[in-house]
Design a protein around this motif. Structure first.
Motif, PDB file in Angstrom:
ATOM      1  N   UNK A 235       3.667  -9.525   5.615  1.00  0.00           N
ATOM      2  CA  UNK A 235       4.152 -10.792   6.174  1.00  0.00           C
ATOM      3  C   UNK A 235       3.301 -10.827   7.422  1.00  0.00           C
ATOM      4  N   UNK A 236       2.703  -9.965   8.057  1.00  0.00           N
ATOM      5  CA  UNK A 236       1.582 -10.143   9.320  1.00  0.00           C
ATOM      6  C   UNK A 236       0.444 -10.866   8.706  1.00  0.00           C
ATOM      7  N   UNK A 237      -0.095 -10.326   7.775  1.00  0.00           N
ATOM      8  CA  UNK A 237      -1.231 -11.098   7.092  1.00  0.00           C
ATOM      9  C   UNK A 237      -1.087 -12.702   6.638  1.00  0.00           C
ATOM     10  N   UNK A 238       0.158 -12.638   5.973  1.00  0.00           N
ATOM     11  CA  UNK A 238       0.678 -14.157   5.567  1.00  0.00           C
ATOM     12  C   UNK A 238       0.605 -15.094   6.761  1.00  0.00           C
ATOM     13  N   UNK A 239       1.272 -14.577   7.725  1.00  0.00           N
ATOM     14  CA  UNK A 239       1.374 -15.122   8.934  1.00  0.00           C
ATOM     15  C   UNK A 239       0.068 -15.799   9.516  1.00  0.00           C
ATOM     16  N   UNK A 240      -0.968 -14.693   9.615  1.00  0.00           N
ATOM     17  CA  UNK A 240      -2.118 -15.186  10.049  1.00  0.00           C
ATOM     18  C   UNK A 240      -2.862 -16.307   9.344  1.00  0.00           C
ATOM     19  N   UNK A 241      -2.723 -16.001   7.806  1.00  0.00           N
ATOM     20  CA  UNK A 241      -3.255 -17.015   7.139  1.00  0.00           C
ATOM     21  C   UNK A 241      -2.447 -18.381   7.194  1.00  0.00           C
ATOM     22  N   UNK A 242      -1.096 -18.476   7.497  1.00  0.00           N
ATOM     23  CA  UNK A 242      -0.615 -19.727   7.802  1.00  0.00           C
ATOM     24  C   UNK A 242      -1.103 -20.296   8.985  1.00  0.00           C
ATOM     25  N   UNK A 243      -1.743 -19.468   9.913  1.00  0.00           N
ATOM     26  CA  UNK A 243      -2.066 -20.306  11.379  1.00  0.00           C
ATOM     27  C   UNK A 243      -3.487 -20.485  11.096  1.00  0.00           C
ATOM     28  N   UNK A 244      -4.166 -20.364   9.833  1.00  0.00           N
ATOM     29  CA  UNK A 244      -5.717 -20.717   9.452  1.00  0.00           C
ATOM     30  C   UNK A 244      -6.337 -19.938  10.515  1.00  0.00           C
ATOM     31  N   UNK A 245      -5.886 -18.842  11.019  1.00  0.00           N
ATOM     32  CA  UNK A 245      -6.928 -17.760  11.914  1.00  0.00           C
ATOM     33  C   UNK A 245      -7.353 -16.510  11.067  1.00  0.00           C
ATOM     34  N   UNK A 246      -8.562 -16.254  10.707  1.00  0.00           N
ATOM     35  CA  UNK A 246      -9.264 -15.213  10.023  1.00  0.00           C
ATOM     36  C   UNK A 246      -9.444 -14.095  11.272  1.00  0.00           C
ATOM     37  N   UNK A 247      -8.753 -12.808  10.884  1.00  0.00           N
ATOM     38  CA  UNK A 247      -9.131 -11.589  11.734  1.00  0.00           C
ATOM     39  C   UNK A 247      -9.949 -10.953  10.825  1.00  0.00           C
ATOM     40  N   UNK A 248     -10.825 -10.208  11.549  1.00  0.00           N
ATOM     41  CA  UNK A 248     -11.970  -9.287  10.953  1.00  0.00           C
ATOM     42  C   UNK A 248     -11.441  -7.843  10.412  1.00  0.00           C
ATOM     43  N   UNK A 249     -10.761  -7.368  11.114  1.00  0.00           N
ATOM     44  CA  UNK A 249     -10.072  -5.905  10.625  1.00  0.00           C
ATOM     45  C   UNK A 249      -8.783  -5.939  10.870  1.00  0.00           C
ATOM     46  N   UNK A 250      -7.927  -5.334   9.908  1.00  0.00           N
ATOM     47  CA  UNK A 250      -6.615  -4.952  10.126  1.00  0.00           C
ATOM     48  C   UNK A 250      -6.233  -3.528   9.883  1.00  0.00           C
ATOM     49  N   UNK A 251      -5.439  -2.805  10.680  1.00  0.00           N
ATOM     50  CA  UNK A 251      -5.081  -1.452  10.764  1.00  0.00           C
ATOM     51  C   UNK A 251      -3.549  -1.491  10.503  1.00  0.00           C
ATOM     52  N   UNK A 252      -3.097  -0.747   9.459  1.00  0.00           N
ATOM     53  CA  UNK A 252      -1.571  -0.683   9.273  1.00  0.00           C
ATOM     54  C   UNK A 252      -1.258   0.807   9.414  1.00  0.00           C
ATOM     55  N   UNK A 253      -0.994   1.143  10.355  1.00  0.00           N
ATOM     56  CA  UNK A 253      -1.079   2.616  10.793  1.00  0.00           C
ATOM     57  C   UNK A 253       0.346   3.514  10.434  1.00  0.00           C
ATOM     58  N   UNK A 254       1.334   2.766  10.421  1.00  0.00           N
ATOM     59  CA  UNK A 254       2.830   3.409  10.017  1.00  0.00           C
ATOM     60  C   UNK A 254       3.070   4.390  11.115  1.00  0.00           C
ATOM     61  N   UNK A 255       2.734   4.114  12.206  1.00  0.00           N
ATOM     62  CA  UNK A 255       3.227   4.942  13.312  1.00  0.00           C
ATOM     63  C   UNK A 255       2.355   5.797  13.865  1.00  0.00           C
ATOM     64  N   UNK A 256       1.046   6.038  13.204  1.00  0.00           N
ATOM     65  CA  UNK A 256       0.150   7.147  13.783  1.00  0.00           C
ATOM     66  C   UNK A 256      -0.514   6.680  14.994  1.00  0.00           C
ATOM     67  N   UNK A 257      -0.968   7.638  15.824  1.00  0.00           N
ATOM     68  CA  UNK A 257      -1.228   7.287  17.161  1.00  0.00           C
ATOM     69  C   UNK A 257      -2.552   6.275  16.913  1.00  0.00           C
ATOM     70  N   UNK A 258      -2.753   5.448  17.821  1.00  0.00           N
ATOM     71  CA  UNK A 258      -3.758   4.288  17.763  1.00  0.00           C
ATOM     72  C   UNK A 258      -4.872   4.537  18.360  1.00  0.00           C
ATOM     73  N   UNK A 259      -4.868   5.539  19.152  1.00  0.00           N
ATOM     74  CA  UNK A 259      -6.106   5.647  20.247  1.00  0.00           C
ATOM     75  C   UNK A 259      -7.254   5.944  19.390  1.00  0.00           C
ATOM     76  N   UNK A 260      -7.289   7.066  18.471  1.00  0.00           N
ATOM     77  CA  UNK A 260      -8.598   7.578  17.808  1.00  0.00           C
ATOM     78  C   UNK A 260      -9.081   6.397  16.732  1.00  0.00           C
TER      79      UNK A 260
END
Length: 303
Positions: A235-260
């Motif tokens: 749903x997140x990716x499809x939403x960005x596509x619907x907005x006609x906005x390209x994002x360069x990287x996507x990280x789906x971390x499933x709750x892992x700490x984001x810092x590293x």
């Protein structure tokens, strides 16, 4: 002809977000206005060190070459006299900042509308919350964040959380109310329905326009860094596509700490609505707290 900010990406920023004024701020917080002003004047010829958002501002201003594409305005609770040092520090750092609003302790966020601001960065959580309530993308800078590294001098790198930042907190409310399994099921059922926009969608759109205009020497790289995992990623990716906005990287971390993960991406700034993620990120990159959504609702006293 009157000056205009139309068509520009406008960043309004407090003096503490741009420069390291933490020592001076101790006097300000004590309510000793005169001592604070005196210290700033004593240090007038001493340029302040870079603050949390310095790298972001410096790189965005580098888009102003053959045309004015980015405007940075100091929007500060400082008094006008102390503002002298802010402008001197900007000049010493070769930041082409021409405009500033100094309110001597009063809330400054009311000036965001006439400034047509796309982003407000401040060290004051109250001002940030008020700006978000008025519909502006805003974040409280984590003043203890590490400085951005200079690995990518010709690339503005910005990372965003998804829910309650780029997107609304609709799905986050499901998670808070019913847990992870219900959240995953809800997002799978609604995969084809775009998420409502969050407070930072207009900023992402403005960055996307700036990226398309581009310059020969500067570019923008964006990343979505979210606790979502499959199947909720859809749903997140499809939403960005619907907005006609390209994002360069996507990280789906499933709750892992984001810092590293952010340490590897090396953003000039990271935006998240969860204090835990902001604190984790601040150990590695400049970070700010988006005081938005169900996770940041002010709870009443217990009864």
């Amino acid at each position: 002809m009157a000056a205009s900010l139309d068509g520009q990406l406008v960043v309004a920023i407090s003096s503490r977000a741009l420069f390291d004024f933490e020592q001076e701020n101790e006097l300000f917080e004590q309510g000793d206005d005169r001592a604070y002003m005196r210290l700033q004047l004593e240090r007038l010829e001493q340029p302040a060190r870079p603050g949390v958002a310095f790298s972001l501002v410096k790189k965005l201003l580098a888009f102003n070459g053959d045309a004015k594409r980015v405007e940075v305005v100091i929007l500060s609770r400082n008094d006008p006299v102390s503002g002298l040092r802010v402008f001197r520090s900007a000049q010493a750092s070769r930041l082409e900042i021409e405009r500033g609003v100094f309110t001597k302790g009063r809330a400054p966020y009311g000036y965001l509308r006439p400034l047509q601001a796309n982003l407000f960065l401040s060290a004051s959580p109250g001002d940030v919350r008020a700006a978000l309530d008025q519909g502006f993308a805003a974040a409280t800078v984590h003043t203890g964040s590490v400085q951005a590294r200079d690995t990518y001098p010709n690339e503005v790198r910005i990372a965003f959380d998804g829910d309650a930042v780029l997107f609304s907190d609709e799905a986050e409310q499901v998670f808070q109310r019913a847990g992870l399994e219900a959240f995953q099921s809800h997002e799978k059922r609604h995969a084809g329905k775009p998420l409502p926009p969050g407070p930072f969608k207009p900023l992402l759109q403005a960055l996307h326009r700036l990226q398309k205009e581009g310059t020969a020497t500067m570019s923008i790289r964006t990343a979505l860094v979210t606790a979502r995992s499959a199947p909720a990623h859809d749903r997140a990716i499809r939403t960005l596509m619907n907005w006609n906005i390209e994002i360069d990287e996507a990280m789906f971390l499933g709750g892992l700490p984001k810092g590293e993960f952010l340490r590897e991406f090396e953003p000039d700034f990271f935006f998240d609505d969860q204090t835990g993620h902001v604190n984790s990120a601040a150990q590695h990159v400049p970070a700010g707290h988006v005081v938005s959504g169900v996770a940041n609702q002010i709870k009443g006293p217990a009864t």
